[in-house]
Design a protein around this motif. Structure first.
Motif, PDB file in Angstrom:
ATOM      1  N   PHE A 143       0.844  -1.187   0.000  1.00 36.52           N
ATOM      2  CA  PHE A 143       0.000   0.000   0.000  1.00 36.52           C
ATOM      3  C   PHE A 143       0.882   1.239   0.000  1.00 36.52           C
ATOM      4  CE2 PHE A 143      -2.466  -3.317   2.058  1.00 36.52           C
ATOM      5  CZ  PHE A 143      -3.652  -3.258   1.347  1.00 36.52           C
ATOM      6  N   ASP A 144       0.525   2.213  -0.824  1.00 40.49           N
ATOM      7  CA  ASP A 144       1.214   3.500  -0.845  1.00 40.49           C
ATOM      8  C   ASP A 144       0.501   4.450   0.103  1.00 40.49           C
ATOM      9  OD1 ASP A 144       3.109   2.731  -2.768  1.00 40.49           O
ATOM     10  OD2 ASP A 144       1.720   3.172  -4.390  1.00 40.49           O
ATOM     11  N   THR A 145       1.283   5.150   0.919  1.00 38.58           N
ATOM     12  CA  THR A 145       0.706   6.167   1.799  1.00 38.58           C
ATOM     13  C   THR A 145       1.064   7.546   1.245  1.00 38.58           C
ATOM     14  OG1 THR A 145       2.626   6.391   3.254  1.00 38.58           O
ATOM     15  CG2 THR A 145       1.045   4.626   3.778  1.00 38.58           C
ATOM     16  N   ASN A 146       0.332   8.533   1.689  1.00 38.67           N
ATOM     17  CA  ASN A 146       0.595   9.920   1.278  1.00 38.67           C
ATOM     18  C   ASN A 146       1.316  10.685   2.367  1.00 38.67           C
ATOM     19  OD1 ASN A 146      -0.716   9.664  -1.240  1.00 38.67           O
ATOM     20  ND2 ASN A 146      -2.687   9.846  -0.218  1.00 38.67           N
ATOM     21  N   GLY A 147       1.991   9.987   3.245  1.00 39.73           N
ATOM     22  CA  GLY A 147       2.610  10.618   4.400  1.00 39.73           C
ATOM     23  C   GLY A 147       1.739  10.388   5.609  1.00 39.73           C
ATOM     24  N   GLN A 148       2.041  11.094   6.669  1.00 43.23           N
ATOM     25  CA  GLN A 148       1.386  10.903   7.953  1.00 43.23           C
ATOM     26  C   GLN A 148      -0.131  10.879   7.818  1.00 43.23           C
ATOM     27  OE1 GLN A 148       2.233  13.886  11.047  1.00 43.23           O
ATOM     28  NE2 GLN A 148       3.849  12.474  11.624  1.00 43.23           N
ATOM     29  N   GLY A 149      -0.736   9.818   8.304  1.00 41.19           N
ATOM     30  CA  GLY A 149      -2.187   9.730   8.251  1.00 41.19           C
ATOM     31  C   GLY A 149      -2.677   8.306   8.194  1.00 41.19           C
ATOM     32  N   LEU A 150      -3.991   8.183   8.118  1.00 37.55           N
ATOM     33  CA  LEU A 150      -4.649   6.882   8.097  1.00 37.55           C
ATOM     34  C   LEU A 150      -5.134   6.564   6.684  1.00 37.55           C
ATOM     35  CD1 LEU A 150      -6.249   8.046  11.245  1.00 37.55           C
ATOM     36  CD2 LEU A 150      -5.548   5.674  11.194  1.00 37.55           C
ATOM     37  N   THR A 151      -4.713   5.420   6.175  1.00 38.93           N
ATOM     38  CA  THR A 151      -5.123   4.958   4.858  1.00 38.93           C
ATOM     39  C   THR A 151      -6.011   3.742   5.060  1.00 38.93           C
ATOM     40  OG1 THR A 151      -3.042   5.702   3.881  1.00 38.93           O
ATOM     41  CG2 THR A 151      -4.306   4.055   2.650  1.00 38.93           C
ATOM     42  N   GLU A 152      -7.273   3.846   4.647  1.00 39.03           N
ATOM     43  CA  GLU A 152      -8.165   2.705   4.827  1.00 39.03           C
ATOM     44  C   GLU A 152      -7.829   1.612   3.816  1.00 39.03           C
ATOM     45  OE1 GLU A 152     -12.739   1.325   5.625  1.00 39.03           O
ATOM     46  OE2 GLU A 152     -12.399   3.394   5.013  1.00 39.03           O
ATOM     47  N   ILE A 153      -7.674   0.389   4.317  1.00 38.29           N
ATOM     48  CA  ILE A 153      -7.303  -0.745   3.475  1.00 38.29           C
ATOM     49  C   ILE A 153      -8.320  -1.886   3.591  1.00 38.29           C
ATOM     50  CG2 ILE A 153      -4.860  -0.149   3.471  1.00 38.29           C
ATOM     51  CD1 ILE A 153      -4.380  -2.326   5.598  1.00 38.29           C
ATOM     52  N   THR A 154      -9.503  -1.587   4.096  1.00 39.17           N
ATOM     53  CA  THR A 154     -10.522  -2.608   4.327  1.00 39.17           C
ATOM     54  C   THR A 154     -10.900  -3.353   3.052  1.00 39.17           C
ATOM     55  OG1 THR A 154     -11.425  -1.178   6.062  1.00 39.17           O
ATOM     56  CG2 THR A 154     -12.789  -3.043   5.352  1.00 39.17           C
ATOM     57  N   ARG A 155     -11.209  -2.631   1.993  1.00 40.16           N
ATOM     58  CA  ARG A 155     -11.736  -3.276   0.780  1.00 40.16           C
ATOM     59  C   ARG A 155     -10.787  -4.305   0.180  1.00 40.16           C
ATOM     60  NH1 ARG A 155     -15.925   0.593  -2.358  1.00 40.16           N
ATOM     61  NH2 ARG A 155     -16.877   1.439  -0.467  1.00 40.16           N
ATOM     62  N   PRO A 156      -9.521  -3.960  -0.081  1.00 35.24           N
ATOM     63  CA  PRO A 156      -8.655  -5.000  -0.668  1.00 35.24           C
ATOM     64  C   PRO A 156      -8.411  -6.181   0.263  1.00 35.24           C
ATOM     65  CG  PRO A 156      -7.406  -2.975  -0.252  1.00 35.24           C
ATOM     66  CD  PRO A 156      -8.846  -2.667  -0.015  1.00 35.24           C
ATOM     67  N   ILE A 157      -8.368  -5.931   1.568  1.00 36.82           N
ATOM     68  CA  ILE A 157      -8.176  -7.024   2.531  1.00 36.82           C
ATOM     69  C   ILE A 157      -9.412  -7.923   2.527  1.00 36.82           C
ATOM     70  CG2 ILE A 157      -7.870  -7.615   4.973  1.00 36.82           C
ATOM     71  CD1 ILE A 157      -5.360  -6.281   3.835  1.00 36.82           C
ATOM     72  N   ALA A 158     -10.601  -7.321   2.602  1.00 33.79           N
ATOM     73  CA  ALA A 158     -11.843  -8.095   2.611  1.00 33.79           C
ATOM     74  C   ALA A 158     -12.023  -8.855   1.298  1.00 33.79           C
ATOM     75  CB  ALA A 158     -13.035  -7.184   2.881  1.00 33.79           C
ATOM     76  N   ALA A 159     -11.654  -8.227   0.191  1.00 33.35           N
ATOM     77  CA  ALA A 159     -11.770  -8.902  -1.112  1.00 33.35           C
ATOM     78  C   ALA A 159     -10.875 -10.139  -1.157  1.00 33.35           C
ATOM     79  CB  ALA A 159     -11.420  -7.933  -2.237  1.00 33.35           C
ATOM     80  N   TRP A 160      -9.638 -10.000  -0.712  1.00 29.02           N
ATOM     81  CA  TRP A 160      -8.722 -11.140  -0.699  1.00 29.02           C
ATOM     82  C   TRP A 160      -9.264 -12.247   0.197  1.00 29.02           C
ATOM     83  CZ3 TRP A 160      -6.026 -13.669   3.127  1.00 29.02           C
ATOM     84  CH2 TRP A 160      -5.110 -14.627   2.681  1.00 29.02           C
ATOM     85  N   ALA A 161      -9.744 -11.872   1.383  1.00 30.15           N
ATOM     86  CA  ALA A 161     -10.283 -12.868   2.309  1.00 30.15           C
ATOM     87  C   ALA A 161     -11.453 -13.619   1.670  1.00 30.15           C
ATOM     88  CB  ALA A 161     -10.715 -12.205   3.617  1.00 30.15           C
ATOM     89  N   GLY A 162     -12.324 -12.896   0.984  1.00 33.81           N
ATOM     90  CA  GLY A 162     -13.467 -13.527   0.325  1.00 33.81           C
ATOM     91  C   GLY A 162     -13.053 -14.478  -0.787  1.00 33.81           C
ATOM     92  N   GLU A 163     -11.981 -14.157  -1.487  1.00 31.56           N
ATOM     93  CA  GLU A 163     -11.490 -15.000  -2.582  1.00 31.56           C
ATOM     94  C   GLU A 163     -10.945 -16.337  -2.098  1.00 31.56           C
ATOM     95  OE1 GLU A 163      -8.554 -12.525  -4.419  1.00 31.56           O
ATOM     96  OE2 GLU A 163     -10.064 -11.122  -5.188  1.00 31.56           O
ATOM     97  N   GLN A 164     -10.665 -16.463  -0.821  1.00 33.70           N
ATOM     98  CA  GLN A 164     -10.077 -17.704  -0.302  1.00 33.70           C
ATOM     99  C   GLN A 164     -11.112 -18.812  -0.131  1.00 33.70           C
ATOM    100  OE1 GLN A 164      -6.812 -17.475  -0.626  1.00 33.70           O
ATOM    101  NE2 GLN A 164      -7.415 -15.369  -1.105  1.00 33.70           N
ATOM    102  N   GLY A 165     -12.388 -18.459  -0.179  1.00 35.74           N
ATOM    103  CA  GLY A 165     -13.443 -19.459  -0.130  1.00 35.74           C
ATOM    104  C   GLY A 165     -13.632 -20.138   1.214  1.00 35.74           C
ATOM    105  N   MET A 166     -13.199 -19.514   2.270  1.00 37.56           N
ATOM    106  CA  MET A 166     -13.379 -20.080   3.610  1.00 37.56           C
ATOM    107  C   MET A 166     -14.638 -19.487   4.238  1.00 37.56           C
ATOM    108  SD  MET A 166      -9.512 -20.065   5.114  1.00 37.56           S
ATOM    109  CE  MET A 166      -8.120 -20.272   4.004  1.00 37.56           C
ATOM    110  N   GLU A 167     -15.315 -20.280   5.056  1.00 39.46           N
ATOM    111  CA  GLU A 167     -16.527 -19.824   5.733  1.00 39.46           C
ATOM    112  C   GLU A 167     -16.256 -19.323   7.144  1.00 39.46           C
ATOM    113  OE1 GLU A 167     -19.877 -19.439   4.854  1.00 39.46           O
ATOM    114  OE2 GLU A 167     -18.903 -19.518   2.883  1.00 39.46           O
TER     115      GLU A 167
END
Length: 139
Positions: free
Chosen positions: A10-34
């Motif tokens: 993930f690229d940051t723009n300097g000091q601050g909070l970068t939300e990364i929920t969507r790509p993490i959740a997408a990867w988790a969903g692709e694993q096919g685990m319940e």
């Protein structure tokens, strides 16, 4: 029981909070685990991970202001300054917030609350490219 791993950058723009929920959740969903457990690990000493409200933008501002007060950039306060005046405060902020998260997987989805998001917290002033190691175990 199955396991899956990956590393995301993930690229940051300097000091601050970068939300990364969507790509993490997408990867988790692709694993096919319940059901299982997702573990995230930030591979850096001047950035961290946290779960925080993702609705009101003032929350991010208040968090940044709070950490500026408790771990200020003050050259007189620290012996370590190899990478500049924001280096040691960045290390302290990472200690206080942590570099790993564990999130349950229930019904094939991350068990985050309604207003919860996963954030990469960049503690340095300059933009950085940060790596997050991801592991999920489940069925």
């Amino acid at each position: 029981m199955r396991q899956a791993t990956t590393t995301m950058t993930f690229d940051t723009n300097g000091q601050g909070l970068t939300e990364i929920t969507r790509p993490i959740a997408a990867w988790a969903g692709e694993q096919g685990m319940e059901a299982g457990l997702l573990t995230l690990f930030c591979r850096h000493t001047s950035a961290s991970l946290l779960i925080q409200e993702n609705a009101a933008p003032e929350v991010k501002t208040d968090i940044l202001d709070y950490f500026a007060r408790i771990a200020p950039e003050d050259a007189r306060a620290y012996a370590h300054d190899y990478e500049g005046p924001d280096d040691m405060p960045a290390h302290l902020r990472a200690i206080l917030t942590g570099v790993n998260l564990s999130i349950p997987l229930i019904g094939g989805r991350l068990a985050l609350g309604t207003w919860q998001g996963i954030y990469l917290f960049e503690h340095r002033r300059a933009a950085h490219r940060r790596q997050i190691a991801i592991h999920m175990a489940g069925a």
